[in-house]
Structure formats: structure tokens, C-alpha cells
Design an enzyme around this catalytic site. Structure first.
Site, PDB file in Angstrom:
ATOM      1  CG  ASP A  75      -1.271 -26.789 -13.612  1.00  0.00           C
ATOM      2  OD1 ASP A  75      -0.717 -27.928 -13.836  1.00  0.00           O
ATOM      3  OD2 ASP A  75      -1.000 -25.996 -12.831  1.00  0.00           O
TER       4      ASP A  75
ATOM      5  CG  ASP B   2       0.866 -25.686 -16.580  1.00  0.00           C
ATOM      6  OD1 ASP B   2       0.965 -26.819 -16.843  1.00  0.00           O
ATOM      7  OD2 ASP B   2       0.690 -24.931 -15.383  1.00  0.00           O
TER       8      ASP B   2
ATOM      9  CB  CYS C 122       4.906  -0.193   1.170  1.00  0.00           C
ATOM     10  SG  CYS C 122       3.906  -1.438   1.943  1.00  0.00           S
TER      11      CYS C 122
ATOM     12  CB  CYS D  36      -0.884  -0.232   1.104  1.00  0.00           C
ATOM     13  SG  CYS D  36      -0.033   0.361   2.702  1.00  0.00           S
TER      14      CYS D  36
ATOM     15  CG  ASP E  82       0.623 -22.569 -11.480  1.00  0.00           C
ATOM     16  OD1 ASP E  82       0.570 -23.541 -12.248  1.00  0.00           O
ATOM     17  OD2 ASP E  82       1.091 -22.497 -10.468  1.00  0.00           O
TER      18      ASP E  82
END
Lengths: 50, 841
Positions: free
Chosen positions: B527, B726, B122, B119, B722
Site C-alpha cells: 500500500d 486494505d 509514565c 517508559c 495499513d
């Protein structure tokens, strides 16, 4: 209606000026981070000082 | 895994975080504290509890630096601090020219990728924390791009100290070298934004100036009309000369290679309308089409801008790939006589070199272990989320992460020869062989333009014989009325509207023509790990086998597993009471943990490892194994007296997976599950989620081949994946999707990236794609109908240039408004349900 002969050219000049200012703001990178500044203004030093 | 820590619980912190010891969560990172939290500190005058020593240290550093206001201003929890990489940082000091650029004699600028930004607080924390260090001249954080730029004086502060400061604040930063391609892409996006904005500004003004001509009953006074025309001309000049420049350049490029692309009709239409208008204005009378010209340019540029920004955001993932391959390697030139190392560039490694890989470091090249054993996380290369035990003789792959202990590895392949590089190349090849819908549309437009130009020529010739005075007006009317705005706007406007609508739902289309492919999808291949499941393990079932009760065996197991970093060990973390303490615990890579508790020797882990201590026979172990469902991974616990318990650990399916599958089926799309995991595990998950077609034990190449076979039977396949494993399948599928938690390479390969870590937008994407196709057909149908009527009418002289301009504008407006329906509406239950799922997930 003669005022139009002054006002319309004036508006054109104004629009061109706005265009140039906007072009500058884009070129200087003000649109690269649209999230950070919005957050940054809320976390100014004055507000955060304990 | 990299980069996921900061995303945890995103969306659950709408208000500033009130971290509190009483809630039992860590004051710094808001993860649940272990039952008997051992880490306390006084922050802002109050006693706070922390989940680990790392969070404690970070909070103390922030407090000591007077930056504690961070805790009141933040709106999301801070990331859990990363391990200390001080060794790595000092290496960046050796070659400052590689990592930073000289600003002046006493100032260098470095670009950092920052992980864990959650946010705005930071941003504040890093800018203040780094900026207050002596020698730092400027520190700016770009929140949107997750980047930081630091300008520093190399005489007063070293790069490693800056990285150390960021780490002390609890974030992880890597220097990176912005590539030329990225710099030029950024410049292009900037120019496009400026062009779009200038065109819209001019368009609105020109529309206003054109209004009197449309609304006045008895016509505008000629002197006033001339004034309006001249003002419009001045405002249209920058639109033609600056904003529309890319169209003219593109058309010129097309014409030189004798190709009638989409830019050609746009350029000719613009040029014809503008020249005709400008001539009329200069002559002092006649029809002008400035409004049409500016509106046309503004709308097309807006569509292009939306497409470009969406593509670029997805393209940023490419850069993250490079980060997984370390830039340097530690070579042991005198191995095995001596272990001392020198630092060399990873690219300079050659087969036969012996390198040292420290714990926490990435593997720079493929090779075989010659000394040491450790857990290696290969998620980035193989998609397997669990660290795998590797010992002497085993191979390690470039891009994987060494988790536990130092390894000495003999290099077998480096640079372009590594498996990671091979996967990337495979992906690229499959990607380049993809059908390009865009080309077909472009060719169709080429025919349209060719026919139109021919027709205009014939019309001009015929009328020059029949009525030379009307020749110019009629030819212009023909070019303007048929100005393929409706045709060329029909597709981009619909795509832009759909792209924008999807972007608001956290979906980024990396390839604009992905929508077309998505609308035809008949099969969706998922997947398993990380896509249908969270990729995090949990204890599903506990079966006690000895005299110990459930709570007791869990406490013992947790005490032992506290010494392990294995993902299965994480499943036991919540059960760590802090009262049962293991002594002399050792991790046996690939087997489990051994240690003594309350004077007894215990083991936890694989069946044979625990069975050897417990003296259990194979029959006993098999009997216990039957208590564990086939889809779960068994973890045994036992002491010298015998087996104590067997735990069934499973990876939980995502909360919304079942509903997503149901909705896909309702849409007439067949879901499939392809997994690299065990067949039994995959089948069980498929049964839970209602997926009938399940295949397990598949290699990346199997997945690609299976999809190719389906395609050969006429299926249009969408792949949701992911991992890098893949990547070939993602590239083979007509359209590929990945989630926010996917590895960078999968995101880079994917046509569509769902930025939220949830499956629910997938059904929405397919629905949106179908509606987009319908709108595109409606638009094309309308444009065809319009042109079929308007072009012959114009050619026969029934259309005045003014009517042509109005007709063209109206036609374009119809097309755009129709397309904008895609951007509106259905911000209803779908959306709220999706959002709800994000918060829960």
C-alpha cells in the site's frame, strides 16, 4: 551411598514444592506484565524524592 | 491519528532524557519548538520552554503535584497531550455500571486503556498522580498491555475526575469493558505457562535421575535404580496428569469424532510410554522412559506457549477497534426546532435520528450532514490520512473523527449496517476462505497414526503367535521408537524457533502457519500511504511567483496555516517564525485559509480559491501548476496583487523503503504498488523506489480483485498494508503484513505484524520463512528416514525398549537442535542495519 535414599526423596519433595510455588505465582498474575515491574523498581519513591 | 504520538522517536532515548531549553525542543514532549516559542514556565526552579499550551499545562500540573521527578526518571519523551474531552468523560458518570465493576459497597474497579505510555516513568507518574487523589483506593498500570486498573470509592470521586486526572498528566485514557473472550484467553495463557514451566522443571529433574543409567559402565545397583525409578515416577505424575492434560483431552475429542489428529499420536505415545514405565517400576524391574515422556511434554508445551503468546499479543488489536466507535451518541430529538440533546447508546440509534457530533468526537453511525461543516478524518475507515472537508449534504462514516466544528447528522445506518461493519464482515469472510496448511499437516499425521496403530496391532498379533513372552516389549518398543515425536515435533519446533527469532526482531506472527505461506511468496503488494511513505507531508519545493522571496512566502504561509489543522498545514509548521502574525484568519473547509497579514488580504490553499482573490487566470494557474511535480500536491499562496508562490507538498517515502524493495527483488520476489491515491502520485513513488508494477486510483475492492486475479495465475501474494481500506486485500492475500503504525483493524486482519514502524524486517521475514521451510523439510526428511528404519527394525524385534527410547530421544533432539538453528545466527549486519534504520526513522 545410603544417603541417596534420603536425598533423592528430599529433592523430589523440593521440586514439587517449587512447582507449586511457581504455579501459584503464575495464577496470581505475576507474569502478565514483565516490563512494568522492571521499570517500577527503578522509579521508587526514595530514589525520586527531590 | 490515534496512538501514534507516543511512538515518536522511540529508541532515540537510550539514556534519561535531558530536555533542555537550549536544544530548542519542548521540555515535555521533545518535539521541536516553534522558532519564537511563546510558552515558558518555571519547572523545578528552572525556566523551561514548551511547544504548545497543552504541554505547558501538563508540565505545570505535574510540577504543582510534586511529581516533577518524572522528568529525571523518564527514558523517553512524554506524549503530546490530547485535547480536553471533559464533555465525554462526564457521560461515563451517568451509567457507572456499564464501565466499572463493584468490588465492595464503597469500591468500584474500572479498566482503562491508556495511550501515550512511553517508559517506566509514565507508569510511575500515572500511578502516583491518580493514586494521590482522594477516593482512589488503588491505581495500577500494566505497562506491557498499556492498561490501567483503578479502584475508587464512587461516593468520593467520579470516574470523569479520574479520566480528567490522567488527561491532566498528559495521557489519554478510555474506560473499556474486558470481554469474556479476552478473560478466558488470558486464563488459558496463564494455564499454559504454568504447565510449560512445571513440565520443564520436572524434565530437568527426571533427566538428572536418568543420567546414572546412561553413564554407568557396570549398571546402577538394583536398589538404587529402583529408588531413581520411583523418584522419576513421582516427578512424571504431574507431567502426565497436569501438564499433558490438554493432549489427552484433545485426543479424546478427536477420537470421539473419529478423526486422527496430531493430539492422538502424542497422547498414545505418552500413555504407552508412561504406562509401560509405571508398570515396570511397580513390578520392580524393566525399562523406563520417564525422561523421554517429560522431555517430550516439555518441548511440545514450549512450542505451544510461544505460538499462543505471539497470537495473543497480535489479538489485542481487536479490542482497540471497538474504541473507535463511541459507545454513546448525542441525539437531538426535537431537531430542527431545538438543538438540545439527550445521550443514548450508539447501538440504539435508528435511521432518521438526528445526532450532534462535537469536534474531537468519533462519528457513531453513517449519516448525512444536515447542519455545519468540518474536516472529518476517515483514516480509520478508508485509510485516507488527510482530513476531508464535509459540509451539508455530505455523508460521514461511522468510526471517522470529526476534527474541527460541531456537525448535526441525520443517521442513515447504525450498528451492523454501517460501512465499517460491512468492511469487517468482508474481511471475516475472506479470512475464513483461506487455505489452511495446518489441516493438511494434521491429515498427514492422521494417516501416519492410523498406519502406525494398524502396524502395532499386526505386530502384537504376529508376535503373540511367534513368541508371546516378547510380545509386550516389542509392541511397546514399536510404539515408543516410532512415537511420532520427530514427526510431530519437526514442524512445531521449527515454527516455534522461527517465531521466537522473529519476535526478537519486533515481528509477531499472528497465525502460526503464516510462515509456510510466506516461504512460497512470489509477489509482495505494498500500500502507499503509511506503508511505503510515512503518511506525513513535507514541503518538497517552493516556487515564488511574485516579488516576495522564499523565506517571506514561507513565513506568510506558515502564519496562515497556523490556523488550520489540515495535514498539509502541518508541513508549514516548522516555518512559523512567530513574527509574521495573521489577523482575522478563517478556515474555509475544503479550500484553504484566508486572513490579513501586514494590512494585506492573503489566501492559501487550492488553486481556484487563491486564484479568485489574486485575479489569476486559468492559464496563469496552469503555468504555476507545471512547477509542481506530478507526485506532489500543490498549495497556492496569493494576495490581491496576484499569486505569490506555489508549494509542492509530498509525503516522504520511508528511509528504508528503497533498500527493502531492492532486497525483495534480490530474493526473486516481485514488488507491486497498489494505491488508492492518484495514478500519477503512485507512479512517481514507484519510480523512486524501483517498483515497476504500479496501479493507482484503486478502491479496496479493486485491490482485492487484483490480488485474486494474480492468485488465479498462480502467484502467492503477500500484502503489506495499513488502513481499513486494505483489509479486504489483506484478507485475500495468502499472507498479510502490517506495520506498527497501521490501524487496529489492519493489524487485526494481518497474519504478521511488524511492531517497529519500519519496513526493513519484511525482507528478513521472507528470508526467515524460507529457511524455516527448509529446516522443516530437513526435519520431516530426517523423521521419515528414521521411522522407515526404526519401525521395521522394532517390528521385527531388533530394538529393545531402552534402545527405542534412546533412539526416539536422539531423533527428537536432532530435530529440535536443527530447528534451534533458526533461533540463533544472523544476529549480524541484518539485525544491526534494521535497528539502525529504526533509530533513524
Amino acid at each position: 551411598m545410603d544417603a541417596l535414599f534420603l536425598l533423592i526423596p528430599l529433592s523430589v519433595v523440593l521440586i514439587l514444592a517449587i512447582g507449586v510455588v511457581f504455579w501459584w505465582s503464575v495464577a496470581s498474575g505475576q507474569y502478565e506484565d514483565l516490563e512494568g515491574p522492571a521499570e517500577r523498581i527503578l522509579t521508587d519513591d526514595e530514589h525520586l524524592a527531590p | 491519528m490515534f496512538g501514534v504520538s507516543g511512538k515518536r522517536a522511540a529508541g532515540t532515548f537510550a539514556a534519561p532524557v535531558a530536555a533542555d531549553a537550549r536544544t530548542g525542543v519542548c521540555f515535555h514532549c521533545a518535539t521541536p519548538n516553534p522558532p519564537a516559542a511563546r510558552w515558558h514556565a518555571t519547572i523545578r526552579g528552572e525556566d523551561r520552554v514548551f511547544c504548545c499550551a497543552g504541554c505547558l499545562a501538563v508540565a505545570q500540573a505535574i510540577d504543582a503535584a510534586g511529581l516533577d521527578a518524572f522528568y529525571t526518571a523518564r527514558t523517553a519523551p512524554a506524549p503530546r497531550p490530547a485535547p480536553n474531552d471533559a464533555d465525554l468523560w462526564t457521560r461515563y458518570d451517568a451509567a457507572p455500571a456499564d464501565w466499572s465493576r463493584a468490588r465492595s459497597d464503597h469500591a468500584r474497579e474500572v479498566s482503562l486503556l491508556v495511550e501515550g505510555l512511553t517508559c517506566g516513568a509514565c507508569v510511575w507518574l500515572i500511578e502516583r498522580g491518580v493514586g494521590r487523589r482522594r477516593g482512589v483506593l488503588e491505581a495500577r498500570v500494566n505497562f506491557a498491555m498499556r492498561r490501567a486498573t483503578v479502584v475508587f470509592d464512587p461516593d468520593r470521586i467520579r470516574l470523569s475526575e479520574i479520566l480528567g486526572e490522567v488527561a491532566a498528566l498528559g495521557y489519554r485514557a478510555y474506560p473499556y469493558d474486558p470481554r469474556q473472550r479476552e478473560i478466558s484467553a488470558r486464563r488459558e495463557a496463564k494455564a499454559l505457562l504454568a504447565r510449560t514451566a512445571v513440565a520443564w522443571l520436572a524434565m530437568m529433574q527426571v533427566m538428572m535421575l536418568a543420567l546414572p543409567g546412561y553413564v554407568s559402565d557396570d549398571g546402577v545397583a538394583p536398589s538404587h535404580q529402583r529408588l531413581l525409578d520411583w523418584a522419576s515416577l513421582v516427578l512424571t505424575l504431574p507431567v502426565i496428569g497436569y501438564c499433558a492434560w490438554p493432549f489427552f483431552r484433545g485426543a479424546w475429542r478427536d477420537l470421539r469424532i473419529l478423526h486422527l489428529g496430531m493430539d492422538v499420536p502424542v497422547a498414545i505415545g505418552l500413555a504407552a510410554a508412561f504406562v509401560a514405565s509405571a508398570l515396570a517400576t511397580l513390578r520392580g524391574g524393566g525399562a523406563v522412559y520417564y525422561d523421554s515422556v517429560t522431555m517430550f511434554v516439555a518441548l511440545i508445551l514450549a512450542a505451544r506457549y510461544l505460538e499462543t503468546t505471539a497470537r495473543q499479543r497480535a489479538g489485542a488489536a481487536i479490542e482497540r477497534v471497538a474504541r473507535h466507535l463511541p459507545a454513546t451518541a448525542e441525539r437531538c430529538p426535537r431537531w430542527p426546532i431545538a438543538r438540545e440533546t439527550d445521550v443514548v447508546a450508539a447501538a440504539a440509534l435508528e435511521p432518521g435520528d438526528v445526532i450532534l457530533i462535537r469536534p474531537g468526537a468519533s462519528v457513531p453511525a453513517d449519516g448525512a450532514i444536515v447542519d455545519g461543516d468540518s474536516y472529518v478524518e476517515e483514516a480509520f475507515v478508508t485509510g485516507e490520512s488527510r482530513p476531508i472537508a464535509r459540509r451539508v449534504g455530505d455523508r460521514v462514516l461511522a468510526g471517522s473523527l470529526n476534527r474541527d466544528r460541531a456537525l448535526v447528522v441525520q443517521v442513515e445506518a447504525a450498528g451492523e449496517a454501517t460501512r465499517l461493519a460491512a468492511i469487517v464482515r468482508l474481511t471475516e469472510r475472506a479470512a475464513s476462505a483461506r487455505p489452511r496448511v495446518a489441516h493438511i499437516a494434521d491429515r498427514a499425521a492422521g494417516w501416519f497414526v492410523g498406519a502406525l496403530l494398524l502396524l502395532a496391532l499386526i505386530t502384537a498379533l504376529v508376535w503373540s503367535q511367534a513368541d508371546p513372552a516378547r510380545m509386550l516389549a516389542i509392541t511397546f518398543a514399536l510404539l515408543v521408537v516410532s512415537c511420532p515425536c520427530a514427526l510431530s515435533l519437526a514442524t512445531p519446533a521449527a515454527i516455534a524457533a522461527a517465531t521466537g527469532a522473529l519476535a526478537r526482531r519486533q515481528v509477531v506472527l499472528a497465525r502460526p502457519d503464516a510462515l509456510e505461506a510466506l516461504s512460497h511468496v512470489t509477489h509482495v503488494v505494498f500500500d502507499k500511504t503509511g506503508t511505503l511513505t510515512h503518511g506525513r507531508t513535507a514541503i518538497e519545493n517552493v516556487t515564488t511567483l511574485g516579488e516576495f522571496d522564499r523565506a517571506h512566502v514561507l513565513a506568510i504561509a506558515a502564519a496562515l496555516e497556523a490556523f488550520s489543522e489540515h495535514p498539509l498545514a502541518h508541513a508549514f509548521r516548522p516555518f512559523d517564525t512567530g513574527t509574521v502574525i495573521g489577523e482575522g484568519c478563517t478556515v474555509v473547509a475544503g479550500h484553504g485559509v484566508a486572513g490579513s497579514i501586514e494590512g494585506q488580504l492573503w489566501r492559501i490553499g487550492r488553486a481556484e480559491f487563491v486564484g479568485a482573490l489574486a485575479g489569476a487566470s486559468e492559464a496563469q494557474l496552469n503555468l504555476a501548476l507545471r512547477k509542481v511535480s506530478p507526485r506532489a500536491t500543490p498549495v497556492f499562496l496569493g494576495n490581491e496583487a496576484g499569486l505569490a508562490a506555489v508549494f509542492a507538498c509530498t509525503d516522504t517515502p520511508r528511509a528504508n523503503a528503497r533498500r527493502t524493495i531492492d532486497r525483495l527483488v534480490a530474493q526473486g520476489v516481485e514488488p507491486l504498488l497498489f494505491s488508492g491515491d492518484r495514478e500519477a502520485v503512485a507512479t512517481a513513488l514507484g519510480a523512486t523506489l524501483g517498483i515497476a508494477s504500479v496501479r493507482g486510483d484503486m478502491t479496496p475492492e479493486d485491490k482485492r480483485a487484483a490480488i485474486a486475479a494474480m492468485q488465479a495465475r498462480g502467484a502467492v501474494v503477500a500484502m503489506v498494508g495499513d488502513g481499513v481500506n486494505d483489509a479486504p486485500a489483506l484478507a485475500q492475500a495468502q499472507v498479510s503484513l502490517s506495520l506498527a503504525s497501521a490501524t487496529p483493524l489492519a493489524q487485526w486482519t494481518a497474519d504478521v505484524v511488524v511492531l517497529a514502524d519500519t519496513l526493513s524486517p519484511i525482507a528478513l521475514i521472507l528470508d526467515k520463512a524460507r529457511r524455516t521451510r527448509r529446516v522443516m523439510y530437513e526435519n520431516l526428511g530426517w523423521a521419515t528416514l528414521y521411522n522407515l528404519i526404526a519401525i521395521p527394525a522394532a517390528a521385527l524385534g531388533f530394538v529393545t525398549p531402552l534402545a527405542a527410547a534412546i533412539g526416539m530421544s536422539a531423533s527428537s533432539l536432532v530435530v529440535v537442535l536443527n530447528a534451534l538453528r533458526l533461533a540463533r545466527g544472523e544476529r549480524d549486519r541484518e539485525m544491526r542495519r534494521g535497528h539502525h534504520a529504526i533509530v533513524k526513522g
